[in-house]
Design a protein around this motif. Sequence first.
Motif, PDB file in Angstrom:
ATOM      1  N   VAL A  87       0.906  -1.004   8.568  1.00 53.47           N
ATOM      2  CA  VAL A  87       1.607  -2.005   7.750  1.00 53.47           C
ATOM      3  C   VAL A  87       2.672  -1.298   6.906  1.00 53.47           C
ATOM      4  N   THR A  88       3.904  -1.784   6.987  1.00 53.80           N
ATOM      5  CA  THR A  88       5.040  -1.124   6.337  1.00 53.80           C
ATOM      6  C   THR A  88       5.913  -2.150   5.629  1.00 53.80           C
ATOM      7  N   HIS A  89       6.384  -1.781   4.476  1.00 51.27           N
ATOM      8  CA  HIS A  89       7.358  -2.578   3.727  1.00 51.27           C
ATOM      9  C   HIS A  89       8.637  -2.710   4.565  1.00 51.27           C
ATOM     10  N   MET A  90       9.145  -3.942   4.700  1.00 45.59           N
ATOM     11  CA  MET A  90      10.377  -4.148   5.475  1.00 45.59           C
ATOM     12  C   MET A  90      11.535  -4.614   4.602  1.00 45.59           C
ATOM     13  N   ILE A  98      16.442  -5.825  13.211  1.00 43.35           N
ATOM     14  CA  ILE A  98      15.493  -6.809  12.668  1.00 43.35           C
ATOM     15  C   ILE A  98      16.338  -7.910  12.036  1.00 43.35           C
ATOM     16  N   LYS A  99      16.477  -8.995  12.771  1.00 44.19           N
ATOM     17  CA  LYS A  99      17.474  -9.984  12.359  1.00 44.19           C
ATOM     18  C   LYS A  99      17.055 -10.753  11.115  1.00 44.19           C
ATOM     19  N   GLU A 100      15.738 -10.791  10.822  1.00 42.65           N
ATOM     20  CA  GLU A 100      15.257 -11.564   9.666  1.00 42.65           C
ATOM     21  C   GLU A 100      15.801 -11.030   8.344  1.00 42.65           C
ATOM     22  N   ASN A 101      16.103  -9.724   8.275  1.00 47.12           N
ATOM     23  CA  ASN A 101      16.694  -9.206   7.031  1.00 47.12           C
ATOM     24  C   ASN A 101      17.773  -8.150   7.291  1.00 47.12           C
ATOM     25  N   ASP A 102      18.312  -8.162   8.503  1.00 48.09           N
ATOM     26  CA  ASP A 102      19.444  -7.301   8.849  1.00 48.09           C
ATOM     27  C   ASP A 102      19.176  -5.816   8.591  1.00 48.09           C
ATOM     28  N   THR A 103      17.968  -5.360   8.955  1.00 48.63           N
ATOM     29  CA  THR A 103      17.658  -3.936   8.900  1.00 48.63           C
ATOM     30  C   THR A 103      17.553  -3.410  10.333  1.00 48.63           C
ATOM     31  N   LEU A 104      17.400  -2.104  10.451  1.00 48.14           N
ATOM     32  CA  LEU A 104      17.240  -1.483  11.761  1.00 48.14           C
ATOM     33  C   LEU A 104      15.955  -0.677  11.793  1.00 48.14           C
ATOM     34  N   LEU A 105      15.203  -0.828  12.868  1.00 47.69           N
ATOM     35  CA  LEU A 105      14.098   0.084  13.141  1.00 47.69           C
ATOM     36  C   LEU A 105      14.619   1.139  14.106  1.00 47.69           C
ATOM     37  N   LEU A 106      14.650   2.391  13.669  1.00 48.86           N
ATOM     38  CA  LEU A 106      15.046   3.491  14.555  1.00 48.86           C
ATOM     39  C   LEU A 106      13.791   4.104  15.151  1.00 48.86           C
ATOM     40  N   GLY A 150       0.816  -1.210   0.000  1.00 47.13           N
ATOM     41  CA  GLY A 150       0.000   0.000   0.000  1.00 47.13           C
ATOM     42  C   GLY A 150       0.849   1.259   0.000  1.00 47.13           C
ATOM     43  N   TYR A 151       0.191   2.390   0.119  1.00 41.59           N
ATOM     44  CA  TYR A 151       0.896   3.675   0.088  1.00 41.59           C
ATOM     45  C   TYR A 151       1.794   3.844   1.303  1.00 41.59           C
ATOM     46  N   LYS A 152       2.874   4.584   1.102  1.00 42.95           N
ATOM     47  CA  LYS A 152       3.845   4.844   2.160  1.00 42.95           C
ATOM     48  C   LYS A 152       3.976   6.347   2.361  1.00 42.95           C
ATOM     49  N   SER A 153       4.420   6.722   3.536  1.00 38.81           N
ATOM     50  CA  SER A 153       4.640   8.140   3.811  1.00 38.81           C
ATOM     51  C   SER A 153       5.817   8.644   2.982  1.00 38.81           C
ATOM     52  N   ALA A 154       5.803   9.935   2.681  1.00 38.09           N
ATOM     53  CA  ALA A 154       6.829  10.548   1.825  1.00 38.09           C
ATOM     54  C   ALA A 154       7.493  11.657   2.621  1.00 38.09           C
ATOM     55  N   ASN A 155       8.710  11.371   3.113  1.00 36.25           N
ATOM     56  CA  ASN A 155       9.396  12.341   3.966  1.00 36.25           C
ATOM     57  C   ASN A 155      10.861  12.493   3.591  1.00 36.25           C
ATOM     58  N   LEU A 156      11.381  13.644   3.871  1.00 31.94           N
ATOM     59  CA  LEU A 156      12.815  13.891   3.798  1.00 31.94           C
ATOM     60  C   LEU A 156      13.348  13.894   5.229  1.00 31.94           C
ATOM     61  N   ILE A 157      14.371  13.072   5.488  1.00 30.87           N
ATOM     62  CA  ILE A 157      15.015  13.103   6.798  1.00 30.87           C
ATOM     63  C   ILE A 157      16.303  13.896   6.655  1.00 30.87           C
ATOM     64  N   ALA A 178      17.809  13.112   2.905  1.00 36.33           N
ATOM     65  CA  ALA A 178      17.539  11.912   2.103  1.00 36.33           C
ATOM     66  C   ALA A 178      16.066  11.532   2.195  1.00 36.33           C
ATOM     67  N   VAL A 179      15.546  11.000   1.088  1.00 32.87           N
ATOM     68  CA  VAL A 179      14.135  10.613   1.020  1.00 32.87           C
ATOM     69  C   VAL A 179      13.922   9.279   1.743  1.00 32.87           C
ATOM     70  N   PHE A 180      12.858   9.186   2.526  1.00 29.08           N
ATOM     71  CA  PHE A 180      12.475   7.950   3.221  1.00 29.08           C
ATOM     72  C   PHE A 180      10.970   7.711   3.054  1.00 29.08           C
ATOM     73  N   SER A 181      10.618   6.447   2.809  1.00 29.42           N
ATOM     74  CA  SER A 181       9.189   6.110   2.699  1.00 29.42           C
ATOM     75  C   SER A 181       8.747   5.176   3.821  1.00 29.42           C
ATOM     76  N   SER A 182       9.583   5.010   4.841  1.00 31.06           N
ATOM     77  CA  SER A 182       9.230   4.063   5.907  1.00 31.06           C
ATOM     78  C   SER A 182       8.913   4.733   7.243  1.00 31.06           C
ATOM     79  N   VAL A 183       8.822   6.064   7.266  1.00 33.53           N
ATOM     80  CA  VAL A 183       8.482   6.744   8.528  1.00 33.53           C
ATOM     81  C   VAL A 183       7.053   6.368   8.929  1.00 33.53           C
TER      82      VAL A 183
END
Lengths: 216, 216
Positions: free
Chosen positions: B50-53, A145-153, A26-33, A45-50
């Motif tokens: 729900v967020t893309h990971m 997030i060990k399942e895909n080696d990402t980080l949730l900040l 689905g749609y994601k947020s559109a932010n510049l961090i 930088a552009v982020f769509s996971s905020v």
Amino acid sequence: MKHISSEDIKGMEKIFRLNLINSSTGYKSANLIATKSKTGNPNVAVFSSVTHMGSNPAMLGFVTRPLSVARNTYKNIKETSYFTVNHIHERMIEQAHQTAAKYDEEISEFHKTGLTEEYLDDFHAPYVKQSEIKLGCKFLNEYHIKENDTLLLVASIEHLYFDEGIQMPDGWLRLDDAGTVAVNGLDGYSLPSLLDRFHYARPNQEVKSFFSKESN
Amino acid sequence: MKHISSEDIKGMEKIFRLNLINSSTGYKSANLIATKSKTGNPNVAVFSSVTHMGSNPAMLGFVTRPLSVARNTYKNIKETSYFTVNHIHERMIEQAHQTAAKYDEEISEFHKTGLTEEYLDDFHAPYVKQSEIKLGCKFLNEYHIKENDTLLLVASIEHLYFDEGIQMPDGWLRLDDAGTVAVNGLDGYSLPSLLDRFHYARPNQEVKSFFSKESN
């Protein structure tokens, strides 16, 4: 309907899979961090996971890889604790997308994209002047997030800036009045317009619109 | 611009703060999460977190509280491992919102809202028949966010269903062709339309649209 299985996904060409899976939730947020390094180099930088994490305390989160294009964002946040979240508006989508290019570390994406740094209320990190809704945030924690080696900040919201005209009397910000966009997949920028807003749902009671006469 | 500080946020009336903070991070995805208990009771509830990971492996996440309105969703996922994510489309926004009402546990929101259960390819959890994009997911892990006592649930995408007409040749799903909505705050439902889609950004190169003649 087309059916795609996990086996099909695993076997896909990489870019095809990126496009499909990124647009499937689905749609994601559109932010510049935006951040500033210890030595004073600004970064945006552009982020769509905020994502909203909670209101009390006011918190947000976003997902990143420490070694991705956004490595400067991550490094600066870990060094200084501070960053800003700036809504991408319909007039800024080209500049926002351009921040994803892999510039050398000493080059500020602000200078390269025409976005303007703005410093407010002595906050360490710069805001994006062109954004109509901006948040000043402080790093709280990171979760691996060990399942895909990402980080949730995870961060607290310390400051909020917006044009008063977009706020309704009950606190809600009407995002289409601000021209905020949403992201479709990796690279699609979409402009939403409000369909309706509903009162708190209760069992055995019809959903009531904020805008219908009966709900007044 | 109006400036709100963390002290202002702390002092706000609860509903005002919920409305403001929930709308401050931008648009959110609009999905129905459906589950079925061990004893066969189906459940469906609206989620905007729900967020893309990640794409490889294909993963998504969402945030919940174990004891919130969504407690049945959480319980069923922990008991059975399976759930579905179903896009909310413009024709379904009232029914989707109504799933947030606090029904008794034995009452299925499917029956109360007019949404229809659909079982596909022997998957344990029901899909929502009216949704045009549906994902079958398997629970992988949960992360306790200690700063506000929420949980991030992480899952793999096992199945994907959509109408072939909304997929571009490079894998991307055009969400406005599917009528997918986005959420503004707690209770606003917005319909996005695509402004543009851009090629991969590179330093010192203008952003190129997928739709402009020069980019062909």
